[in-house]
Enzyme design. Structure first.
Site, PDB file in Angstrom:
ATOM      1  N   TYR A 256      -2.153   0.211  10.471  1.00 15.61           N
ATOM      2  CA  TYR A 256      -2.118  -0.216   9.068  1.00 15.61           C
ATOM      3  C   TYR A 256      -0.820   0.243   8.388  1.00 15.61           C
ATOM      4  O   TYR A 256      -0.166  -0.540   7.690  1.00 15.61           O
ATOM      5  CB  TYR A 256      -3.327   0.355   8.338  1.00 15.61           C
ATOM      6  CG  TYR A 256      -3.525  -0.186   6.938  1.00 15.61           C
ATOM      7  CD1 TYR A 256      -4.036  -1.465   6.734  1.00 15.61           C
ATOM      8  CD2 TYR A 256      -3.216   0.584   5.822  1.00 15.61           C
ATOM      9  CE1 TYR A 256      -4.228  -1.961   5.447  1.00 15.61           C
ATOM     10  CE2 TYR A 256      -3.406   0.101   4.537  1.00 15.61           C
ATOM     11  CZ  TYR A 256      -3.911  -1.176   4.357  1.00 15.61           C
ATOM     12  OH  TYR A 256      -4.097  -1.655   3.083  1.00 15.61           O
TER      13      TYR A 256
ATOM     14  N   SER B 275       0.850  -1.187   0.000  1.00 17.42           N
ATOM     15  CA  SER B 275       0.000   0.000   0.000  1.00 17.42           C
ATOM     16  C   SER B 275       0.882   1.232   0.000  1.00 17.42           C
ATOM     17  O   SER B 275       2.041   1.185   0.427  1.00 17.42           O
ATOM     18  CB  SER B 275      -0.876   0.001   1.259  1.00 17.42           C
ATOM     19  OG  SER B 275      -1.504   1.244   1.461  1.00 17.42           O
TER      20      SER B 275
END
Length: 262
Positions: A161, A148
């Site tokens: 995250y 990501s």
């Protein structure tokens, strides 16, 4: 389903985590369409079963298995079931991941923060570790880790995250350093924002700039599925050990999806 018997994934067994929906399901359909035997893994299997049935009805080979990637024993059991059905696993797609709960560091319970690390980091490690013997015996294989942009940029409300994706990026680099000489390919995919349930949850949170994006800018999950199939080919070898970004026009062109969106 019109398979591509000459595609590099044809005849190989692919184990895909988080395959009940979104990118994982899209990868399963794409790989199966290119001749791979696909194993769709998730904690709950109802949706995986439906996808597997659809793939089989279209002429492909697919199996759904229950797997909690944060539980080492669950991972080993799921991989054993996959091998019993289709033989050695030489493609691993580490797609399972969570972001919930979204919140500032002191607003997220410690157990919830740790759960994100357990699934997003330990899950990737467990699956990679337990497929290495298959890939070594086959003298090669491909491990694709979903990364990501959060691996490189801190975002408010996403401390767990961002930390997890930075760890996964480094793990991809470590896999490449240790295993490339054995023909085991490790590569990460940073897909950008994708039209999945995660983006719905992000929008609802109202935290950080990602939640303010117009849903129209999120790419279809099928694009990520196509990218994953492409990453299993020698065309992606220049990117081994790194994350590739599906935001880049040159990567999109190589994958075969539109270079501009929306």
């Amino acid at each position: 389903m019109s398979a591509e018997p000459t595609h590099p994934v044809a005849g190989r067994t692919a184990f895909i985590t988080g395959a009940s929906r979104g990118i994982g399901a899209a990868a399963a359909y794409e790989l199966a369409g290119r001749g791979a035997k696909v194993v769709l893994a998730a904690r709950t299997t109802a949706d995986c079963e439906a996808h597997a049935a659809a793939i089989r009805e279209a002429g492909g080979q697919a199996l759904a298995v229950s797997c909690d990637v944060g539980d080492h024993e669950s991972v080993k059991a799921a991989l054993a079931a996959a091998r019993d059905a289709f033989g050695p696993i030489t493609i691993l797609v580490n797609n399972a991941g969570i972001l919930d709960p979204i919140g500032r560091i002191d607003d997220v319970a410690a157990d919830d923060w740790a759960k994100v690390i357990e699934i997003n980091v330990l899950g990737v490690y467990y699956c990679a570790r337990e497929t290495l013997s298959d890939m070594r015996n086959a003298q090669g294989g491909t491990i694709i880790n979903l990364s990501s942009g959060a691996a490189n940029s801190a975002l408010e409300g996403w401390s767990h995250y961002c930390t997890s994706k930075a760890a996964v990026k480094m793990f991809t680099m470590a896999l490449h350093k240790e295993l490339a000489s054995e023909g085991i390919r490790a590569i990460g995919l940073s897909p950008g924002t994708v039209a999945t349930k995660m983006q719905v949850d992000i929008k609802a949170s109202g935290i950080n700039p990602v939640s303010q994006l117009d849903p129209a800018v999120h790419i279809p999950a099928e694009w990520a599925g196509k990218a994953i199939a492409w990453m299993c080919t020698p065309h992606a070898d220049a990117h081994l050990g790194t994350d590739i970004s599906l935001r880049l026009p040159e990567i999109r062109a190589a994958v075969g999806v539109p270079t501009e969106w929306p």
